[in-house]
Design a protein around this motif. Structure first.
Motif, PDB file in Angstrom:
ATOM      1  N   ALA A 234       0.871  -1.177   0.000  1.00  0.00           N
ATOM      2  CA  ALA A 234       0.000   0.000   0.000  1.00  0.00           C
ATOM      3  C   ALA A 234       0.907   1.227   0.000  1.00  0.00           C
ATOM      4  O   ALA A 234       2.092   1.129   0.338  1.00  0.00           O
ATOM      5  CB  ALA A 234      -0.927  -0.007   1.218  1.00  0.00           C
ATOM      6  N   PRO A 235       0.384   2.399  -0.360  1.00  0.00           N
ATOM      7  CA  PRO A 235       1.238   3.588  -0.429  1.00  0.00           C
ATOM      8  C   PRO A 235       1.772   4.064   0.913  1.00  0.00           C
ATOM      9  O   PRO A 235       2.883   4.586   0.988  1.00  0.00           O
ATOM     10  CB  PRO A 235       0.321   4.655  -1.046  1.00  0.00           C
ATOM     11  N   SER A 236       0.993   3.897   1.981  1.00  0.00           N
ATOM     12  CA  SER A 236       1.385   4.453   3.277  1.00  0.00           C
ATOM     13  C   SER A 236       1.672   3.367   4.297  1.00  0.00           C
ATOM     14  O   SER A 236       1.151   2.245   4.205  1.00  0.00           O
ATOM     15  CB  SER A 236       0.276   5.352   3.825  1.00  0.00           C
ATOM     16  N   ASN A 237       2.494   3.703   5.296  1.00  0.00           N
ATOM     17  CA  ASN A 237       2.782   2.775   6.378  1.00  0.00           C
ATOM     18  C   ASN A 237       1.538   2.452   7.191  1.00  0.00           C
ATOM     19  O   ASN A 237       1.369   1.326   7.652  1.00  0.00           O
ATOM     20  CB  ASN A 237       3.875   3.359   7.281  1.00  0.00           C
ATOM     21  N   THR A 238       0.662   3.442   7.359  1.00  0.00           N
ATOM     22  CA  THR A 238      -0.570   3.213   8.119  1.00  0.00           C
ATOM     23  C   THR A 238      -1.425   2.139   7.459  1.00  0.00           C
ATOM     24  O   THR A 238      -1.936   1.232   8.127  1.00  0.00           O
ATOM     25  CB  THR A 238      -1.376   4.521   8.235  1.00  0.00           C
ATOM     26  N   ALA A 239      -1.570   2.225   6.132  1.00  0.00           N
ATOM     27  CA  ALA A 239      -2.369   1.237   5.403  1.00  0.00           C
ATOM     28  C   ALA A 239      -1.718  -0.143   5.459  1.00  0.00           C
ATOM     29  O   ALA A 239      -2.404  -1.157   5.610  1.00  0.00           O
ATOM     30  CB  ALA A 239      -2.553   1.679   3.954  1.00  0.00           C
ATOM     31  N   VAL A 240      -0.387  -0.189   5.355  1.00  0.00           N
ATOM     32  CA  VAL A 240       0.323  -1.475   5.423  1.00  0.00           C
ATOM     33  C   VAL A 240       0.179  -2.086   6.813  1.00  0.00           C
ATOM     34  O   VAL A 240      -0.022  -3.303   6.948  1.00  0.00           O
ATOM     35  CB  VAL A 240       1.818  -1.299   5.060  1.00  0.00           C
ATOM     36  N   ASP A 241       0.265  -1.259   7.840  1.00  0.00           N
ATOM     37  CA  ASP A 241       0.110  -1.764   9.207  1.00  0.00           C
ATOM     38  C   ASP A 241      -1.279  -2.361   9.428  1.00  0.00           C
ATOM     39  O   ASP A 241      -1.429  -3.402  10.079  1.00  0.00           O
ATOM     40  CB  ASP A 241       0.360  -0.636  10.223  1.00  0.00           C
ATOM     41  N   LEU A 242      -2.306  -1.701   8.891  1.00  0.00           N
ATOM     42  CA  LEU A 242      -3.673  -2.225   9.019  1.00  0.00           C
ATOM     43  C   LEU A 242      -3.785  -3.584   8.340  1.00  0.00           C
ATOM     44  O   LEU A 242      -4.349  -4.535   8.908  1.00  0.00           O
ATOM     45  CB  LEU A 242      -4.674  -1.245   8.393  1.00  0.00           C
ATOM     46  N   LEU A 243      -3.243  -3.703   7.141  1.00  0.00           N
ATOM     47  CA  LEU A 243      -3.278  -4.979   6.430  1.00  0.00           C
ATOM     48  C   LEU A 243      -2.507  -6.054   7.190  1.00  0.00           C
ATOM     49  O   LEU A 243      -2.960  -7.202   7.301  1.00  0.00           O
ATOM     50  CB  LEU A 243      -2.679  -4.806   5.032  1.00  0.00           C
ATOM     51  N   ARG A 256       6.582  -8.190   8.053  1.00  0.00           N
ATOM     52  CA  ARG A 256       6.468  -6.768   7.690  1.00  0.00           C
ATOM     53  C   ARG A 256       7.856  -6.238   7.366  1.00  0.00           C
ATOM     54  O   ARG A 256       8.746  -6.230   8.222  1.00  0.00           O
ATOM     55  CB  ARG A 256       5.828  -6.001   8.848  1.00  0.00           C
ATOM     56  N   ILE A 257       8.043  -5.794   6.121  1.00  0.00           N
ATOM     57  CA  ILE A 257       9.326  -5.252   5.676  1.00  0.00           C
ATOM     58  C   ILE A 257       9.297  -3.733   5.823  1.00  0.00           C
ATOM     59  O   ILE A 257       8.301  -3.091   5.495  1.00  0.00           O
ATOM     60  CB  ILE A 257       9.591  -5.620   4.197  1.00  0.00           C
ATOM     61  N   GLY A 258      10.393  -3.169   6.283  1.00  0.00           N
ATOM     62  CA  GLY A 258      10.483  -1.714   6.372  1.00  0.00           C
ATOM     63  C   GLY A 258      11.232  -1.286   7.607  1.00  0.00           C
ATOM     64  O   GLY A 258      11.447  -2.061   8.544  1.00  0.00           O
ATOM     65  N   ASN A 259      11.639  -0.031   7.605  1.00  0.00           N
ATOM     66  CA  ASN A 259      12.318   0.549   8.758  1.00  0.00           C
ATOM     67  C   ASN A 259      11.366   0.525   9.952  1.00  0.00           C
ATOM     68  O   ASN A 259      10.248   1.035   9.874  1.00  0.00           O
ATOM     69  CB  ASN A 259      12.726   1.993   8.433  1.00  0.00           C
ATOM     70  N   ILE A 346       4.150 -11.296   2.759  1.00  0.00           N
ATOM     71  CA  ILE A 346       5.147 -10.269   3.049  1.00  0.00           C
ATOM     72  C   ILE A 346       4.500  -8.920   2.766  1.00  0.00           C
ATOM     73  O   ILE A 346       3.967  -8.696   1.674  1.00  0.00           O
ATOM     74  CB  ILE A 346       6.416 -10.456   2.190  1.00  0.00           C
ATOM     75  N   THR A 347       4.504  -8.026   3.756  1.00  0.00           N
ATOM     76  CA  THR A 347       3.865  -6.722   3.604  1.00  0.00           C
ATOM     77  C   THR A 347       4.917  -5.619   3.581  1.00  0.00           C
ATOM     78  O   THR A 347       5.928  -5.692   4.271  1.00  0.00           O
ATOM     79  CB  THR A 347       2.853  -6.452   4.738  1.00  0.00           C
ATOM     80  N   ALA A 348       4.636  -4.585   2.793  1.00  0.00           N
ATOM     81  CA  ALA A 348       5.563  -3.452   2.678  1.00  0.00           C
ATOM     82  C   ALA A 348       4.847  -2.297   1.998  1.00  0.00           C
ATOM     83  O   ALA A 348       3.817  -2.482   1.346  1.00  0.00           O
ATOM     84  CB  ALA A 348       6.796  -3.852   1.863  1.00  0.00           C
TER      85      ALA A 348
END
Length: 634
Positions: A234-243, A256-259, A346-348
């Motif tokens: 998803a474009p935003s971290n908030t949306a990825v976190d929800l998913l 969850r991939i990302g800083n 894998i989410t990012a």
């Protein structure tokens, strides 16, 4: 050159225009300012003190700092922003470290550094933090677009041609047994079945409250029975976190991939760093890394004049440290491969999917949620990694943010999902909404969705007591002119908030106990109005008792509340409505309320616009239309 490549080259050119505009604005607003001006405008914290420091998951160094001047003043630092942490005068050649903001709380900030060691100069000299221009997003988008343009005789070329409408979008329907997921409605199940039968591209159009995320999660759960390593973005971290949260809630193994500075604290356990740290082998790897660091430190003792034996000893120590580090990195890479290969999902973020650790992962399916908020070049990043693609979103809600008018005119504002809805057959439109009263839904349904949406029986008649679910309070003739903040060119309307407050006082009076009061949100298209309201509520003895969410419309997309107030702000003799002209933004605003929607505005200002004239007419017929004079104290 083919039409395909012509179109994509135009997108690339528009992206480069946007990049230049973004950087030019940054230079004009930040880099050209003096240190004192940066302090006043909130682009730097200098001087500051270090409150604490240490190491987080993945052995990344962090610091918590606090400013010692300009306390409580507005600033531009936000979670996820890239910063420079330095010692000495800003802009002068001094030691610095690049980092990402983990959180900001008034005068305090936690920074996760892009390094595994704390700087030696941490306790020396004057310390400061500057906002940086982060071009990584642009570089990754450029890279992905060029890959798509140059693709030939491979799967990426096939997908490109499907998206551009040059080749057929295929579905595998032969001998397919239709799936019916309990608790999903007919249109949601149709969307799930399209996902399962797709060979190329699936488009899910999810209007407000229609359960798009629920549908996606169920589709992912079914896909995971035949696929590993589904890429969900998803474009935003908030949306990825929800998913991430929703998918993990279905019992799937998620990484969850990302800083981690950009990940919600409640989801840290799903990050790659946290899963690495929890692995039994992690302690051994950490010991080896500490040992290597200790040896390097010993080698650094040989600094100035030393003889042949000392030089040989230094060389030996550095080699030993290098060998130990290589061994530790090899073990860590092996653990990463194990964790990723065993993941169902894998989410990012879109840009996060370009992370180098995913190069070895073979993805069959890439999913892009909130695709209508993503620039087309960003959407191509995960697409370059998969064999089939699912795009989900609503192009009739907020579009991606574009700073350059020229880039927008050149087509950068047209998202990939918008183009796909126009070009591809068999679009899955979700038709039953589960959020709001049908009267609240009605105007949006009429203006944007051709009246095809139906409110589910569970929420069709939701309301607060016996009060009407929809109300417009008209400030026309009250003299409530908008005010422009000269520093930020944003507008606010304090009198409009006074009327809003009066209505809210009367509304909450009907509840005997404070805990009975439903969720309340106040939103506005203008940031300056939001700032004004946030300043006023703590000083109001009545409103201060309640947990009222206050934010911009943009910041409230994806959220909902029992009661929503919208403060339109615009009130002038010229009928100028500014970016109230962005009707998609108003579609978002008007579909956040579940039980009661109250809009305050000046009909004399907005009524000259066809969209708002239609809304005023709808309120007059379906809701309640009142004058602000009814709420003015004498």
């Amino acid at each position: 050159m083919s039409d395909n490549k012509n179109e994509l080259h135009q997108v690339l050119e528009a992206l480069l225009i946007e990049k230049k505009e973004d950087f030019d604005q940054f230079k004009a607003h930040v880099q050209s300012l003096s240190l004192d001006e940066k302090r006043k405008q909130g682009y730097t914290w200098n001087p500051l003190e270090v409150l604490s420091s240490g190491y987080t998951f993945g052995e990344r160094a962090f610091i918590v700092v606090q400013r010692t001047k300009n306390l409580n003043e507005p600033h531009t630092f936000r979670s996820g922003k890239t910063i420079s942490f330095y010692t000495g005068q800003a802009g002068v050649s001094n030691p610095e470290r690049i980092g990402v903001i983990n959180f900001v709380d008034r005068n305090k900030m936690k920074i996760i550094l892009n390094a595994k060691d704390l700087p030696d100069w941490l306790g020396l000299g004057m310390l400061g933090v500057d906002l940086l221009f982060d071009e990584r997003t642009y570089l990754e988008m450029e890279k992905a677009l060029k890959l798509v343009i140059e693709a030939k005789d491979n799967r990426l070329a096939d997908l490109r041609n499907v998206f551009l409408g040059k080749t057929e979008n295929r579905f595998h329907l032969q001998d397919y047994h239709v799936v019916s997921v309990p608790n999903l409605n007919k249109s949601q199940n149709e969307a799930v079945n399209q996902v399962l039968t797709s060979l190329d591209v699936t488009i899910i159009h999810g209007p407000p409250g229609t359960g798009k995320t629920t549908t996606l999660v169920q589709a992912i759960k079914l896909l995971s029975k035949t696929e590993m390593n589904i890429l969900v973005t998803a474009p935003s971290n908030t949306a990825v976190d929800l998913l991430t949260e929703r998918i993990a809630g279905e019992g799937l193994q998620v990484v969850r991939i990302g800083n981690i500075s950009r990940v919600d604290e409640n989801l840290i356990q799903h990050t790659l760093d946290a899963q690495l740290a929890a692995h039994p082998e992690a302690k051994n790897i950490k010991k080896v890394k500490i040992q290597a660091a200790g040896i390097r430190k010993s080698a650094r003792k040989f600094k100035k004049k030393f003889g042949h034996e000392e030089r040989n000893e230094r060389r030996r120590l550095l080699k030993e440290a290098k060998d130990l580090s290589s061994w530790a990195n090899h073990l860590e890479d092996r653990l990463i491969d194990q964790i990723l290969s065993s993941a169902n999902v894998i989410t990012a973020t879109l840009v996060g999917s370009s992370n180098s650790i995913l190069k070895k992962v073979d993805f069959k399916t890439a999913i892009i949620d909130e695709a209508a908020q993503a620039l087309e070049p960003a959407s191509w990043i995960p697409i370059t990694k998969a064999s089939k693609v699912i795009l989900a979103g609503d192009p009739l809600q907020l579009p991606p943010t574009i700073k350059s008018y020229k880039a927008k005119s050149a087509g950068l504002g047209n998202t990939l999902i918008e183009k796909s809805i126009d070009r591809l057959p068999k679009i899955s439109l979700l038709k039953t909404q589960y959020r709001m009263n049908e009267t609240i839904m009605g105007f949006s349904n009429q203006q944007f969705y051709n009246n095809v949406l139906l409110a589910d029986a569970s929420n069709a008649n939701l309301q607060i007591g016996d009060t009407a679910p929809l109300l417009f309070i008209d400030t026309a003739g009250c003299g409530f002119d908008e005010i422009v903040n000269p520093n930020y060119k944003s507008k606010y309307n304090p009198d409009e908030f006074l009327i809003l407050s009066e209505h809210l006082y009367q509304l909450v009076e009907q509840f005997k106990e404070e805990e009975d009061i439903p969720n309340i949100a106040i939103i506005s298209p203008y940031r300056e109005q939001v700032i004004h309201i946030k300043q006023q509520i703590p000083e109001d003895e009545i409103l201060n008792k309640f947990n009222i969410k206050v934010g911009t419309i943009d910041g409230f997309q994806g959220q909902e509340s029992d009661i929503v107030y919208i403060s339109l702000v615009r009130s002038n003799s010229n009928g100028e409505i500014g970016f109230l002209k962005d009707y998609r933004r108003m579609n978002v605003a008007m579909t956040r309320a579940k039980k009661k929607l109250v809009i305050i505005g000046d009909s004399a200002t907005i009524g000259g616009d066809d969209f708002y004239a239609a809304f005023l007419d709808y309120c007059d017929k379906k809701g309640i239309y009142q004058s602000a004079w009814e709420y003015m104290r004498t």
